[in-house]
Motif scaffolding. Structure first.
Motif, mmCIF file in Angstrom:
data_model
loop_
_atom_site.group_PDB
_atom_site.id
_atom_site.type_symbol
_atom_site.label_atom_id
_atom_site.label_comp_id
_atom_site.label_asym_id
_atom_site.label_seq_id
_atom_site.Cartn_x
_atom_site.Cartn_y
_atom_site.Cartn_z
ATOM 1 N N CYS A 1 9.601 -1.767 -6.162
ATOM 2 C CA CYS A 1 9.484 -0.544 -5.369
ATOM 3 C C CYS A 1 9.015 -0.913 -3.964
ATOM 4 C CB CYS A 1 8.491 0.397 -6.046
ATOM 5 S SG CYS A 1 8.320 1.978 -5.218
ATOM 6 N N PRO A 2 9.671 -0.371 -2.923
ATOM 7 C CA PRO A 2 9.211 -0.667 -1.562
ATOM 8 C C PRO A 2 7.769 -0.200 -1.351
ATOM 9 C CG PRO A 2 11.380 0.354 -1.532
ATOM 10 C CD PRO A 2 10.871 0.446 -2.939
ATOM 11 N N GLN A 3 7.026 -0.959 -0.595
ATOM 12 C CA GLN A 3 5.616 -0.658 -0.369
ATOM 13 C C GLN A 3 5.430 0.718 0.257
ATOM 14 O OE1 GLN A 3 3.087 -2.625 -1.495
ATOM 15 N NE2 GLN A 3 1.796 -0.880 -0.970
ATOM 16 N N SER A 4 6.335 1.126 1.132
ATOM 17 C CA SER A 4 6.195 2.432 1.786
ATOM 18 C C SER A 4 6.265 3.573 0.774
ATOM 19 C CB SER A 4 7.276 2.624 2.850
ATOM 20 O OG SER A 4 8.572 2.566 2.267
ATOM 21 N N ILE A 5 7.117 3.446 -0.218
ATOM 22 C CA ILE A 5 7.214 4.472 -1.258
ATOM 23 C C ILE A 5 5.963 4.448 -2.130
ATOM 24 C CG2 ILE A 5 8.477 5.191 -3.325
ATOM 25 C CD1 ILE A 5 11.041 4.269 -1.926
ATOM 26 N N ASP B 1 3.002 3.558 -1.215
ATOM 27 C CA ASP B 1 1.920 4.134 -0.423
ATOM 28 C C ASP B 1 1.980 5.663 -0.441
ATOM 29 O OD1 ASP B 1 1.022 1.587 0.176
ATOM 30 O OD2 ASP B 1 2.017 1.539 2.141
ATOM 31 N N LYS B 2 3.180 6.231 -0.325
ATOM 32 C CA LYS B 2 3.334 7.686 -0.361
ATOM 33 C C LYS B 2 2.924 8.253 -1.716
ATOM 34 C CE LYS B 2 7.031 8.070 3.051
ATOM 35 N NZ LYS B 2 8.439 8.419 3.284
ATOM 36 N N ILE B 3 3.338 7.585 -2.783
ATOM 37 C CA ILE B 3 2.985 8.041 -4.131
ATOM 38 C C ILE B 3 1.464 8.010 -4.324
ATOM 39 C CG2 ILE B 3 3.132 7.489 -6.598
ATOM 40 C CD1 ILE B 3 6.020 6.482 -6.007
ATOM 41 N N ILE B 4 0.860 6.899 -3.922
ATOM 42 C CA ILE B 4 -0.590 6.759 -4.079
ATOM 43 C C ILE B 4 -1.329 7.808 -3.262
ATOM 44 C CG2 ILE B 4 -2.545 5.229 -3.568
ATOM 45 C CD1 ILE B 4 -0.662 2.894 -4.394
ATOM 46 N N SER B 5 -0.862 8.083 -2.049
ATOM 47 C CA SER B 5 -1.543 9.084 -1.223
ATOM 48 C C SER B 5 -1.408 10.484 -1.831
ATOM 49 C CB SER B 5 -1.023 9.059 0.208
ATOM 50 O OG SER B 5 0.251 9.644 0.304
ATOM 51 N N LYS B 6 -0.263 10.790 -2.435
ATOM 52 C CA LYS B 6 -0.091 12.100 -3.086
ATOM 53 C C LYS B 6 -0.951 12.209 -4.334
ATOM 54 C CE LYS B 6 4.305 13.283 -1.212
ATOM 55 N NZ LYS B 6 4.773 14.615 -0.972
#
Length: 67
Positions: free
Chosen positions: A53-57, A59-64
């Motif tokens: 999984c790309p790191q940017s995705i 990061d978004k999942i973790i922030s949500k």
């Protein structure tokens, strides 16, 4: 069914694995469910392409999750 899933996912304890092995011969529905679930899992593993999984995705999942 939970034990079957745990066994197929390699998450079952040794006690659960032993209990299943000792009793599966006595339970036809258990044998059939195990075979079906294993077949489905094996088929899916052969058909899917595993990619990181790309790191940017991530990061978004973790922030949500954290919000």
């Amino acid at each position: 069914m939970k034990i079957i899933q745990a066994i197929l996912d390699d998450e079952a304890s040794e006690a659960e694995k032993n209990h299943f092995r000792e009793n599966m011969d006595k339970c036809i529905p258990c044998i059939e469910a195990y075979r079906l679930e294993k077949c489905i899992k094996d088929s899916l593993n052969m058909k899917i392409e595993k990619k990181p999984c790309p790191q940017s995705i991530m990061d978004k999942i973790i922030s949500k999750i954290n919000s």
